[in-house]
Motif scaffolding. Structure first.
Motif, PDB file in Angstrom:
ATOM      1  N   MET A  15      23.080  58.731  53.581  1.00 29.63           N
ATOM      2  CA  MET A  15      23.376  59.461  52.349  1.00 29.63           C
ATOM      3  C   MET A  15      24.882  59.636  52.158  1.00 29.63           C
ATOM      4  O   MET A  15      25.383  59.607  51.033  1.00 29.63           O
ATOM      5  N   MET A  16      25.618  59.809  53.247  1.00 27.29           N
ATOM      6  CA  MET A  16      27.072  59.938  53.150  1.00 27.29           C
ATOM      7  C   MET A  16      27.695  58.634  52.666  1.00 27.29           C
ATOM      8  O   MET A  16      28.594  58.648  51.816  1.00 27.29           O
ATOM      9  N   VAL A  17      27.215  57.515  53.171  1.00 28.27           N
ATOM     10  CA  VAL A  17      27.715  56.212  52.705  1.00 28.27           C
ATOM     11  C   VAL A  17      27.421  56.049  51.210  1.00 28.27           C
ATOM     12  O   VAL A  17      28.288  55.604  50.440  1.00 28.27           O
ATOM     13  N   LEU A  18      26.231  56.436  50.779  1.00 29.47           N
ATOM     14  CA  LEU A  18      25.882  56.350  49.349  1.00 29.47           C
ATOM     15  C   LEU A  18      26.752  57.288  48.514  1.00 29.47           C
ATOM     16  O   LEU A  18      27.137  56.947  47.388  1.00 29.47           O
ATOM     17  N   ALA A  19      27.079  58.458  49.053  1.00 23.28           N
ATOM     18  CA  ALA A  19      27.944  59.394  48.338  1.00 23.28           C
ATOM     19  C   ALA A  19      29.346  58.827  48.178  1.00 23.28           C
ATOM     20  O   ALA A  19      29.979  58.998  47.123  1.00 23.28           O
ATOM     21  N   VAL A  20      29.852  58.142  49.194  1.00 22.90           N
ATOM     22  CA  VAL A  20      31.169  57.513  49.090  1.00 22.90           C
ATOM     23  C   VAL A  20      31.140  56.387  48.050  1.00 22.90           C
ATOM     24  O   VAL A  20      32.078  56.251  47.248  1.00 22.90           O
ATOM     25  N   ILE A  21      30.074  55.623  48.019  1.00 25.77           N
ATOM     26  CA  ILE A  21      29.934  54.571  47.003  1.00 25.77           C
ATOM     27  C   ILE A  21      29.903  55.188  45.605  1.00 25.77           C
ATOM     28  O   ILE A  21      30.537  54.682  44.674  1.00 25.77           O
ATOM     29  N   ILE A  24      33.430  56.232  44.653  1.00 22.07           N
ATOM     30  CA  ILE A  24      34.225  55.060  44.274  1.00 22.07           C
ATOM     31  C   ILE A  24      33.858  54.611  42.862  1.00 22.07           C
ATOM     32  O   ILE A  24      34.731  54.271  42.059  1.00 22.07           O
ATOM     33  N   SER A  25      32.589  54.660  42.530  1.00 22.31           N
ATOM     34  CA  SER A  25      32.142  54.292  41.186  1.00 22.31           C
ATOM     35  C   SER A  25      32.701  55.251  40.135  1.00 22.31           C
ATOM     36  O   SER A  25      33.139  54.817  39.064  1.00 22.31           O
ATOM     37  N   ALA A  26      32.703  56.549  40.431  1.00 26.87           N
ATOM     38  CA  ALA A  26      33.229  57.534  39.483  1.00 26.87           C
ATOM     39  C   ALA A  26      34.732  57.354  39.280  1.00 26.87           C
ATOM     40  O   ALA A  26      35.229  57.428  38.151  1.00 26.87           O
ATOM     41  N   ILE A  27      35.451  57.106  40.360  1.00 29.33           N
ATOM     42  CA  ILE A  27      36.895  56.894  40.250  1.00 29.33           C
ATOM     43  C   ILE A  27      37.179  55.609  39.462  1.00 29.33           C
ATOM     44  O   ILE A  27      38.087  55.574  38.621  1.00 29.33           O
ATOM     45  N   HIS A  28      36.402  54.573  39.713  1.00 27.56           N
ATOM     46  CA  HIS A  28      36.567  53.323  38.964  1.00 27.56           C
ATOM     47  C   HIS A  28      36.323  53.546  37.472  1.00 27.56           C
ATOM     48  O   HIS A  28      37.068  53.028  36.626  1.00 27.56           O
ATOM     49  N   GLY A  29      35.290  54.308  37.135  1.00 26.13           N
ATOM     50  CA  GLY A  29      35.001  54.592  35.733  1.00 26.13           C
ATOM     51  C   GLY A  29      36.131  55.349  35.056  1.00 26.13           C
ATOM     52  O   GLY A  29      36.499  55.057  33.911  1.00 26.13           O
ATOM     53  N   LEU A  30      36.710  56.310  35.756  1.00 24.27           N
ATOM     54  CA  LEU A  30      37.841  57.055  35.204  1.00 24.27           C
ATOM     55  C   LEU A  30      39.071  56.166  35.089  1.00 24.27           C
ATOM     56  O   LEU A  30      39.778  56.191  34.090  1.00 24.27           O
ATOM     57  N   TRP A  31      39.304  55.343  36.090  1.00 20.45           N
ATOM     58  CA  TRP A  31      40.461  54.434  36.102  1.00 20.45           C
ATOM     59  C   TRP A  31      40.409  53.447  34.936  1.00 20.45           C
ATOM     60  O   TRP A  31      41.411  53.219  34.262  1.00 20.45           O
ATOM     61  N   THR A  32      39.241  52.870  34.702  1.00 22.88           N
ATOM     62  CA  THR A  32      39.137  51.863  33.634  1.00 22.88           C
ATOM     63  C   THR A  32      39.185  52.481  32.240  1.00 22.88           C
ATOM     64  O   THR A  32      39.546  51.798  31.284  1.00 22.88           O
ATOM     65  N   ARG A  33      38.848  53.747  32.115  1.00 15.91           N
ATOM     66  CA  ARG A  33      38.858  54.410  30.802  1.00 15.91           C
ATOM     67  C   ARG A  33      40.106  55.253  30.575  1.00 15.91           C
ATOM     68  O   ARG A  33      40.223  55.901  29.533  1.00 15.91           O
ATOM     69  N   TRP A  34      41.010  55.297  31.538  1.00 17.51           N
ATOM     70  CA  TRP A  34      42.135  56.222  31.465  1.00 17.51           C
ATOM     71  C   TRP A  34      43.019  55.980  30.242  1.00 17.51           C
ATOM     72  O   TRP A  34      43.479  56.939  29.612  1.00 17.51           O
TER      73      TRP A  34
END
Length: 96
Positions: A15-21, A24-34
């Motif tokens: 579950m911790m590995v999935l939480a890190v994934i 990363i997905s949330a940060i990527h979404g913010l980065w691409t929409r910034w």
């Protein structure tokens, strides 16, 4: 207690590995929409971008709790110190 060592802690590792994934997905979404995001006027909906980080901090806290309760890793080990530091950074960044 043996059941927790055998299955519960292993499940929390996954579950911790999935939480890190997910983080990363949330940060990527913010980065691409910034570029579009920074031009818009602030609204309460912008707070939704902080939610994944705070949710991740909550997941890390649960993982820390299960490691403290069911792991044989001694207190003060580099792993536990790193995990505490990671949780603290996630909490501070998510509330800043």
């Amino acid at each position: 207690h043996d059941l927790h060592h055998r299955y519960y802690l292993q499940l929390h590792h996954v579950m911790m590995v999935l939480a890190v994934i997910g983080l990363i997905s949330a940060i990527h979404g913010l980065w691409t929409r910034w570029d579009k995001f920074k031009l818009k006027q602030f609204s309460p909906a912008h707070v939704a971008f902080a939610f994944p980080i705070l949710s991740h901090a909550n997941a890390v806290q649960v993982y820390r709790s299960s490691v403290n309760a069911f792991s044989t890793v001694p207190p003060g080990s580099p792993f536990k110190i790193l995990l505490f530091a990671y949780w603290t950074v996630c909490l501070v960044v998510g509330t800043a």
